[in-house]
Design an enzyme around this catalytic site. Structure first.
Site, PDB file in Angstrom:
ATOM      1  N   CYS A 231      42.951  11.438 -26.685  1.00 47.38           N
ATOM      2  CA  CYS A 231      44.056  11.524 -27.654  1.00 47.38           C
ATOM      3  C   CYS A 231      44.378  13.006 -27.817  1.00 47.38           C
ATOM      4  O   CYS A 231      44.036  13.809 -26.944  1.00 47.38           O
ATOM      5  CB  CYS A 231      43.712  10.823 -28.966  1.00 47.38           C
TER       6      CYS A 231
ATOM      7  N   THR B 144      43.292  15.375 -30.001  1.00 52.61           N
ATOM      8  CA  THR B 144      42.075  16.181 -30.171  1.00 52.61           C
ATOM      9  C   THR B 144      40.845  15.546 -29.530  1.00 52.61           C
ATOM     10  O   THR B 144      39.840  16.217 -29.325  1.00 52.61           O
ATOM     11  CB  THR B 144      41.758  16.323 -31.672  1.00 52.61           C
TER      12      THR B 144
HETATM   13  C1  RB5 Z   1      48.485  11.734 -32.656  1.00 55.90           C
HETATM   14  O1  RB5 Z   1      49.480  12.451 -33.254  1.00 55.90           O
HETATM   15  C2  RB5 Z   1      47.135  12.379 -32.950  1.00 55.90           C
HETATM   16  O2  RB5 Z   1      46.828  12.253 -34.296  1.00 55.90           O
HETATM   17  C3  RB5 Z   1      46.057  11.744 -32.088  1.00 55.90           C
HETATM   18  O3  RB5 Z   1      46.392  11.898 -30.759  1.00 55.90           O
HETATM   19  C4  RB5 Z   1      44.670  12.301 -32.228  1.00 55.90           C
HETATM   20  O4  RB5 Z   1      44.640  13.676 -32.062  1.00 55.90           O
HETATM   21  C5  RB5 Z   1      43.927  11.852 -33.409  1.00 55.90           C
HETATM   22  O5  RB5 Z   1      42.730  12.118 -33.577  1.00 55.90           O
END
Ligand code: RB5
Length: 151
Positions: free
Chosen positions: A65, A67
């Protein structure tokens, strides 16, 4: 070796690169989506991948995702999953050697393609060392097995 891979929109581009890299390495990889940069919810991809890994249908999972946090938090809710957020090589090696991690999570907004591929390679090439680490994993598993919904 068989790997299940998944991402949300923020991990989509890196997921595509890693998928192609695994194919280049001759590794069997199944893509659980997402399939575009349209906004989606990371738990919808983390849970299916994690459940397949626990069922033994894949050697491990890769979840990406923005992060890597949302994916790791979600995947770790699935009993039997030891998901590790690895945005560096040292953590990737120890996640396997010490934690016997079965899902690799990475941040598509954190990592460039080059380092992400190296992390995946280190992960694949590292193995659980057992010994004292076995005892620690057993404690996690025992806790997981006795936990109720209220913990
Ligand atoms: C999406 O915007 C973001 O919140 C997701 O990809 C991730 O980083 C969440 O932990």
């Amino acid at each position: 070796m068989k790997i299940a891979i998944g991402s949300d929109h923020a991990g989509f581009k890196l997921k595509e690169s890693i998928k192609n890299y695994l194919i280049e390495l001759g590794i069997n990889v199944d893509d659980f989506g997402t399939h575009s940069e349209e906004s989606v919810d990371y738990p919808d991809y983390a849970f299916p991948v994690a459940k397949k890994v626990v069922k033994g249908e894949y050697d491990f999972g890769i979840l990406i995702c923005g992060t890597g946090l949302g994916m790791s938090i979600s995947a770790n809710k699935v009993k039997g999953i030891r998901a590790s957020l690895c945005n560096d090589l040292f953590t990737a090696r120890l996640a396997k050697e010490h934690n016997n991690a079965n899902v690799l999570c990475m941040g598509g907004g954190v990592l460039g393609e080059g380092i992400a591929k190296e992390i995946v390679k280190v992960w694949i090439d590292s193995s659980f060392q057992g010994g004292r680490h076995e005892r620690r994993i057993a404690k996690i598993t025992a806790y997981e097995n006795k936990s109720t919904n209220s913990n």
